[in-house]
Design a protein around this motif. Structure first.
Motif, short mmCIF file in Angstrom:
data_model
loop_
_atom_site.label_atom_id
_atom_site.label_comp_id
_atom_site.label_asym_id
_atom_site.label_seq_id
_atom_site.Cartn_x
_atom_site.Cartn_y
_atom_site.Cartn_z
N GLN A 124 0.79 -1.23 0.00
CA GLN A 124 0.00 0.00 0.00
C GLN A 124 0.83 1.28 0.00
OE1 GLN A 124 -3.42 0.13 2.59
NE2 GLN A 124 -3.54 -2.11 2.66
N LYS A 125 2.11 1.18 0.28
CA LYS A 125 2.96 2.38 0.35
C LYS A 125 3.26 2.89 -1.05
CE LYS A 125 6.21 5.24 1.99
NZ LYS A 125 6.64 5.90 0.78
N GLY A 126 2.83 4.10 -1.29
CA GLY A 126 3.15 4.77 -2.55
C GLY A 126 4.21 5.84 -2.29
N THR A 127 4.77 6.36 -3.34
CA THR A 127 5.83 7.36 -3.21
C THR A 127 5.37 8.57 -2.41
OG1 THR A 127 6.79 6.65 -5.30
CG2 THR A 127 7.48 8.80 -4.47
N PHE A 128 4.15 9.00 -2.63
CA PHE A 128 3.67 10.21 -1.95
C PHE A 128 2.68 9.89 -0.83
CE2 PHE A 128 5.06 11.57 -6.17
CZ PHE A 128 6.05 12.48 -5.79
N SER A 129 2.75 8.67 -0.29
CA SER A 129 1.87 8.29 0.82
C SER A 129 2.17 9.13 2.05
CB SER A 129 2.09 6.81 1.18
OG SER A 129 1.70 5.97 0.15
N ASP A 130 1.11 9.45 2.74
CA ASP A 130 1.24 10.15 4.01
C ASP A 130 1.44 9.10 5.11
OD1 ASP A 130 -0.48 11.25 6.57
OD2 ASP A 130 0.60 12.86 5.52
N VAL A 131 2.20 9.42 6.13
CA VAL A 131 2.52 8.47 7.19
C VAL A 131 1.26 7.96 7.91
CG1 VAL A 131 2.90 10.16 9.04
CG2 VAL A 131 4.18 8.03 9.03
N SER A 132 0.18 8.70 7.86
CA SER A 132 -1.05 8.32 8.56
C SER A 132 -1.65 7.01 8.05
CB SER A 132 -2.07 9.44 8.49
OG SER A 132 -2.44 9.68 7.14
N PHE A 133 -1.35 6.62 6.82
CA PHE A 133 -1.92 5.37 6.30
C PHE A 133 -1.42 4.16 7.09
CE2 PHE A 133 2.07 4.51 4.28
CZ PHE A 133 2.06 3.18 3.91
N LEU A 134 -0.25 4.30 7.73
CA LEU A 134 0.32 3.19 8.49
C LEU A 134 -0.55 2.82 9.69
CD1 LEU A 134 4.05 4.34 8.43
CD2 LEU A 134 3.04 2.44 7.15
N GLN A 135 -1.15 3.80 10.34
CA GLN A 135 -1.98 3.53 11.51
C GLN A 135 -3.20 2.70 11.14
OE1 GLN A 135 -1.09 4.53 14.77
NE2 GLN A 135 -2.62 2.98 15.23
#
Length: 193
Positions: A124-135
């Motif tokens: 799910q990690k994209g180049t411009f992913s925001d760190v909040s997606f990890l939670q």
């Protein structure tokens, strides 16, 4: 001289911590001697209880630029067992052994969900992913782990149903093998465009 003493102190502290922590490797099997909390007691009690202190840890520290270009977070997710925090309270040694076997199941289950977490982050990690997606990913994985653990606790009676526990643990070990690219030191293959 002060620098040498400081370095020696740090080396001793790191060594003591390393002896306290067991990282999941698929080989080491937990033993009663690994439950080193002062709360551990076998005999002269009326209850059975276990606190395994196995956990799924996820931590990283990097700049926004590093985060943007990092895809593989495998090394940031750990499955560990802390000896000094693990305790068993058992009415007798036979029950203590059941609980140790259940603790091994929990440790294996933690590794399975560590691998699932590593894979989900990677996918799910994209180049411009925001760190909040990890939670969101972590919360989902944690809920799945908790549900599976609760079910196993119930149907094995915390490991006292040895046959059922063996079946469940064999299934967990098989499922771990379904994630060969997501061990802590593994490097997942690059996606083909």
């Amino acid at each position: 001289m002060k620098k040498i003493i400081t370095i020696l102190f740090l080396l001793v502290a790191v060594q003591i911590n390393a002896q306290n922590t067991i990282e999941w490797d698929g080989i080491y099997q937990l033993q009663l001697s690994d439950f080193q909390s002062v709360a551990t007691q076998i005999g002269n009690v009326k209850i059975n209880s276990i606190h395994t202190a196995s956990s799924l840890d996820f931590a990283f520290q990097m700049s926004n630029v590093e985060f943007m270009f990092t895809k593989n977070f495998n090394s940031k997710v750990s499955c560990i067992f802390k000896r000094d925090a693990a305790s068993i309270i058992a009415t007798d040694s036979s029950t203590a052994n059941y609980l140790v076997n259940f603790a091994q199941y929990e440790f294996d289950l933690s590794e399975l969900y560590a691998r699932k977490l590593r894979k989900e982050i990677y996918m799910q990690k994209g180049t411009f992913s925001d760190v909040s997606f990890l939670q969101v990913i972590y919360n989902t994985i944690e809920k799945q782990y908790t549900d599976e653990h609760a079910t196993a606790s119930k149907i094995t009676d915390l490991g006292q149903n040895e046959k059922k526990l063996l079946e469940i643990r064999a299934d967990i070990l098989k499922r771990i093998q379904e994630y060969p690219d997501f061990c802590k030191s593994c490097k997942p293959p690059k996606k083909k465009s």
